[in-house]
Design a protein around this motif. Structure first.
Motif, short mmCIF file in Angstrom:
data_model
loop_
_atom_site.label_atom_id
_atom_site.label_comp_id
_atom_site.label_asym_id
_atom_site.label_seq_id
_atom_site.Cartn_x
_atom_site.Cartn_y
_atom_site.Cartn_z
N ASN A 183 0.83 -1.21 0.00
CA ASN A 183 0.00 0.00 0.00
C ASN A 183 0.86 1.26 0.00
O ASN A 183 0.55 2.23 -0.69
N ALA A 184 1.93 1.22 0.80
CA ALA A 184 2.81 2.39 0.87
C ALA A 184 3.42 2.67 -0.50
O ALA A 184 3.54 3.82 -0.93
N ARG A 187 2.12 1.79 -3.42
CA ARG A 187 1.08 2.29 -4.32
C ARG A 187 0.77 3.75 -4.04
O ARG A 187 0.67 4.56 -4.95
N GLU A 188 0.64 4.08 -2.75
CA GLU A 188 0.35 5.47 -2.40
C GLU A 188 1.42 6.41 -2.94
O GLU A 188 1.13 7.46 -3.51
N ALA A 198 0.75 9.16 -5.71
CA ALA A 198 0.97 10.57 -5.35
C ALA A 198 1.88 11.23 -6.38
O ALA A 198 1.66 12.37 -6.79
N ARG A 245 -1.00 1.12 -11.71
CA ARG A 245 -1.96 0.55 -10.75
C ARG A 245 -1.81 -0.96 -10.67
O ARG A 245 -1.79 -1.55 -9.59
N THR A 301 1.59 -2.06 -9.07
CA THR A 301 1.64 -1.91 -7.60
C THR A 301 0.63 -2.82 -6.91
O THR A 301 0.72 -3.07 -5.71
N LYS A 350 7.70 8.58 4.20
CA LYS A 350 6.97 9.55 3.37
C LYS A 350 7.81 10.76 3.02
O LYS A 350 7.67 11.32 1.93
#
Lengths: 696, 696
Positions: free
Chosen positions: B40-41, B43-44, B48, B103, B106, B570
């Motif tokens: 998830n990290a 993909r985010e 972003a 998409r 990931t 991040k």
């Protein structure tokens, strides 16, 4: 008055002045016995290399001249048997100019070191004089050779002007092929010795540069001479004669062939390039006096003043001579048109030199950025050097393009060719500042090896540092002049097609809509890459042999532990010689054979494309390699001067890696590209009649 | 029967097949919570980045489409307002295909890691399926987009065929400019994160690759996606649509403008490139089944079988379709002429791919030689890599040149353009094997970070290693197709000049005897050098920010000493994003603006030269950078496999330096050059009417 009489006069004055300088240098002391012994060892090594190289060249020259003689029968009236003769003369004069330069450089090195004992100015005077001998000999033999061959064939053998200039292509081809072997062989020699000496001596055994216990130290010092003196001399001898011959041929053809685009400036236009070159010789000699009488210790600004003085003098005299020669031209064109072209070339050459200096200077941003990058290790040093080298291509490209467009605008193809003459007119001066470098470098080495003490060593190193800067300028100048000379030769190639094709056919042949031309461009653009790979790989292989020998001697002879042990310098010299000569053959032959093969396979369109592709990619890669290499070198020196941790710091080690990568870039592959692009152009010109005879 | 009906059908089938694959991938387990969290990290972070990038792209697209709309008034009848519309559509579809690929990539990474728990084949199946989604989406959107716009403008808006294909240039321009930003931005992102993570983590702190304590580890994994998936997808989407559009335009012009050299194959020749592409989609889907059903663990040979199957299928179907479509052509020419051109392109693409594989393979001499060079330290590793990269240019150049000459011989410029279609016909398959690599790479990272144990990690690494080889092939293929596509666009550019000039004028404009054209060649050859310097410098600056952040976090958060400490991933992701987006703007705009400025200053001759110069130098530099980079990478891996001292030895350290230098070469600057040469060609085509209106 026939102004062209100054041509042989200038050539003779040049040679007399060279003899005078040699006499003056000879009178200087060569220092103590130890120094003389080292200097003798260097000279012997250098001469042994030249001798072995010349043996190979003799075979090459005999084969090619036989081929040319045979080709002159196959090709009919468009190739004269005199081409074979002038090829031999060109080759001999090129060998001679390299030989003389090397003799004087190896004579002056110990004398420079001894002079530096007295003062920095004394050292400068000796070193610069020896560079001046080289410069002035190259141009003297250049104008005398071209003038002599032209006079011989038009006068005694009663050839037409067009035939005589065609025969001169053979002369240029002779000079060019010798230059290629000298550059490639010398480049491989110098870097294999340098890398071998450094990797084992400095890096593995931690002994200083030029330490007499290092068995490769003499080979390294010999390398400075065979690479930077003989190679550079042959390179620029070639540019010089080719730049003179191209506009002569164009002017001769403008009189004979009907060319819609060419202005016919009349028969004097054939003499103009020789006259400008003669004036450039006088200007250069005057410029040299500026340096030699400079009293203050600012060596560099003395050299710069000399450069600008020579430039201004030739710019003024060139204008007067052009006006005088062309004032009654049959087209009624403005006689100063070619003069503007000459000025464009002259200025472009200086701008390119200054650009190289900027990118190689320790005082400027690019070198500082590479040094800064050493904080994050050798990888970022390499990356930053690549970035610097690539960025440094902008100014040279814009300069050459601008000069070309201006020159063409005023005087068509003839103008483009004259702009090359303008750029090279003060070659004697540029070459003097350039060849001074390796002499100073040798002097510093001799000072170290003979234990002359810190003071002398430091003075010699100051001279050496200035030599590096002027050498960088000289390299930029060599590349720029190679590009513009090659452009002049391509222009001549294009005009020569008029002998075989109609103007419509020529346009079709030369169109980028012609797939054979496009194929030629791709292949031409590829050849410099392959050439770099071959020469760089050769350095690697030769250096590897050297590393093994040096390691072996350190171990077997106990060089570092036994104070009585003596290294066997000769074995290292012999390894460099053998490897360099063996490795120079493949890339050398490639440059001669590629245009002939492409011409036969893809026709004149493919050949035109090949020249265009190789000049564009070769020019850019040459600038890139020279400037990246120079910047890496000086980033290391900047740190050695005590910045960012100084000698021995991790930053220093990172920049040593950068410098080692840069060495073959700037001293082997890069400079050889100059010759590659010129040689392929001249081969195309010489063999065009044969190719057309074979493919038609 | 109208065969072109299979075009929209193939596009729809492609999208349906993609949806089916996504459905299958979704059903796989994503593993435990830890794995999902990491995935998830990633993909985010990736999303972003895409979101921020798209914001910039929206501004760019609005400005350029307004400019195009305005230009359509200035340029008169030769530029339709529809160009602005199709530019927007092309840009949107390119953004979309990058987005979908990212998409799915990931989504599949954790599932691949989880699958590898079961067996290597299970992992392969998931990873390859996700690559297949990317490949099939790109080609589906490609044919649907081109077909849709063409149908819209010829059918509903009743444009002429020539106008409609002109409008399609706008479509290609939209795809092209988005691709450039995606490639450059993604390339800077991925390498700044990678270098930052490695320099501090692996080199300074001695923690392994992908260690969860490294704050830059997520940014590094995100980088694999934004660089290798989204960047590669956009690159090849561009090649694909441009390759299709160029022959369509040539065929349309052959019907309208009288061209002495062009065969008029009739209106069906416009449909042929779309039909061949449609058949290529079917062939690729069949080829994919070969891989997915391969039972044995030899992942690599399964992929190769799939490649050869697809190639044979499209070669057979393409012949039948060409014959069927062109059998009644108005010229009465042999209908199979363009088919031979297509075959030439298809084969050249495979040869170039195999060449890249040879130079990047650990089993072959080039990589071994680099590894051997590590015995004498990092400098010789760098030199040997440069040598390897330069040598690797020979086969691609000969392949492209041969394909071009064959294609031209049989079917003129149209043939050259069709050869690009042939090369790209099985793009869906090539892209599947290519995008599989980063997914496997991510999977290996997730396995390491979530502590899945040595077995799983090793299986994922096997997949990753194969991914590296197929990615190298894919890179070679991307470069080769870029070169042949750019050649097709240049051919179209040349033919387009017929709208403004007489054939005689055109020959004069395009002659290498025209100094403006020669100037254009020099400037064009220079631009790739500047572009490399800009992008490589950008990586350096971005990596430096990353290094500082990582060092700061290691120190402040006590990441290595306090077991409870957690890095702030991040912040690293945000640094990469911001720097990449800031740094992509200058090189991106340069590529769009340079042809317009040169066109206005030097006219169409200068522009033609610019394209010729940039394609020749850009193509060679792209191959050089990709293959040198790949070889350095694999020399390091060869030593890591236990040869020459293995991990931690001095030889290993030397090759790490080589790999770090190679990273921006092969993943940032090299691939961006593909787009540079295509984009400049399409910009020239789109703005030619404006340039002629402004300079006439």
């Amino acid at each position: 008055m026939d102004l062209s009489i100054i041509v042989p006069i200038s050539g003779l004055i040049a040679l007399v002045f060279a003899v005078y300088l040699v006499y003056k240098i000879r009178r200087q002391s060569s220092g103590n016995e130890k120094m003389q012994e080292i200097s003798n060892a260097i000279r012997e090594g250098a001469m042994a290399f030249l001798k072995s190289e010349n043996k190979i060249l003799v075979v090459f020259v005999i084969c090619v001249s036989a081929l040319l003689y045979a080709a002159s029968f196959i090709s009919g009236s468009n190739m004269h048997w005199g081409t074979a003769v002038s090829f031999i003369v060109g080759a001999i004069l090129s060998i001679l100019s390299g030989n003389i330069g090397m003799r004087i450089a190896t004579l002056a090195n110990a004398k420079t070191a001894e002079g530096s004992k007295e003062s920095i100015n004394k050292g400068l005077s000796v070193a610069f004089s020896s560079g001046a001998v080289m410069g002035i000999t190259v141009v003297g033999l250049g104008v005398l050779g071209v003038w002599g061959m032209y006079t011989l064939f038009t006068g005694i053998l009663a050839c037409t002007q067009a035939d005589a200039t065609n025969i001169l292509f053979g002369f240029a081809f002779g000079a060019s092929s010798v230059a290629l072997f000298a550059r490639v062989g010398g480049g491989i020699y110098t870097k294999s010795a340098d890398v071998g000496a450094d990797l084992v001596g400095k890096v593995e055994e931690n002994i200083p540069e030029d330490d007499p216990r290092n068995p490769a130290v003499i080979a390294d010092l010999v390398g400075d001479n065979v690479g930077d003196v003989a190679g550079m001399g042959a390179d620029l001898y070639e540019s010089y004669v080719e730049a003179i011959i191209a506009p002569m041929a164009l002017a001769a053809m403008a009189g004979g062939v009907a060319l819609a685009t060419a202005t016919n400036y009349g028969p004097n236009a054939i003499a103009l390039p020789l006259v400008i070159s003669a004036l450039g010789i006088f200007a250069s000699i005057i410029g040299m006096f500026f340096v030699r009488t400079g009293k203050k210790s600012n060596v560099y600004s003395a050299m710069r003043n000399g450069l600008f003085s020579s430039t201004i003098i030739v710019a003024v005299l060139g204008g007067v001579a052009t006006w005088y020669l062309l004032k009654d031209n049959p087209s009624g064109a403005n006689p100063l048109e070619p003069y503007y072209a000459m000025l464009a070339g002259l200025i472009a050459g200086i701008v390119i030199g200054l650009n190289t200096e900027y990118f190689a200077s320790e005082k400027q941003k690019p070198v500082r950025q590479i040094a800064e990058a050493s904080k994050t290790g050798p990888a970022t040093v390499i990356i930053q050097g690549l970035v610097t080298g690539m960025m440094s291509t902008i100014v040279p490209v814009i300069s050459v393009v601008t000069a070309m467009i201006i020159a063409y605008h005023f005087a068509g193809f003839y103008g483009v060719a004259i702009s090359a003459v303008g750029m090279l007119s003060i070659l004697a001066y540029s070459l003097a500042t350039d060849c001074y470098g390796p002499v100073a470098d040798n002097a510093a080495g001799i000072a170290e090896m003979s234990g002359m003490g810190k003071d002398v060593r430091e003075r010699a190193e100051t001279l050496d540092a200035v030599g590096n800067t002027t050498a960088a300028m000289g390299k930029g100048f060599a590349i720029g002049s190679a590009a513009i000379t090659a452009l002049a030769l391509i222009a001549t190639f294009i005009v020569s097609l008029n002998l075989y094709y109609t103007p419509e056919e020529i346009l079709d042949i030369l169109s980028i809509g012609n797939p054979y031309l496009v194929s030629g461009i791709f292949i031409g653009a590829m050849l410099p890459f392959v050439f770099i790979a071959l020469t760089m790989g050769a350095v690697g292989r030769a250096a590897y042999s050297m590393v093994e020998e040096v390691r072996y001697q350190f171990k077997e002879f106990k060089l570092l532990t036994d104070p009585k042990a003596k290294p066997d310098y000769k074995r290292c010299v012999s390894i460099s010689t053998k490897r360099a000569l063996r490795e120079m053959i493949v890339p050398g032959l490639m440059a001669v054979i590629a245009p002939i093969v492409v011409g036969i396979l893809l026709g004149p369109a493919g050949l035109g494309g090949l020249l265009m592709g190789s000049i564009s990619s070769g020019f850019l890669l040459a600038i890139f390699l020279a400037n990246a290499g120079g910047a890496w070198d000086n980033a290391k020196k900047y740190i050695e001067a005590g910045n960012l941790g100084g000698k021995g710091s991790p930053a220093h080690k990172a920049t040593i890696i950068g410098d080692t990568v840069g060495d073959p870039c700037k001293d082997t592959s890069g400079p050889s590209l100059n010759i590659l692009i010129k040689l392929m152009s001249i081969v195309s010109l010489v063999f065009l009649p044969l190719i057309i005879a074979l493919t038609a």
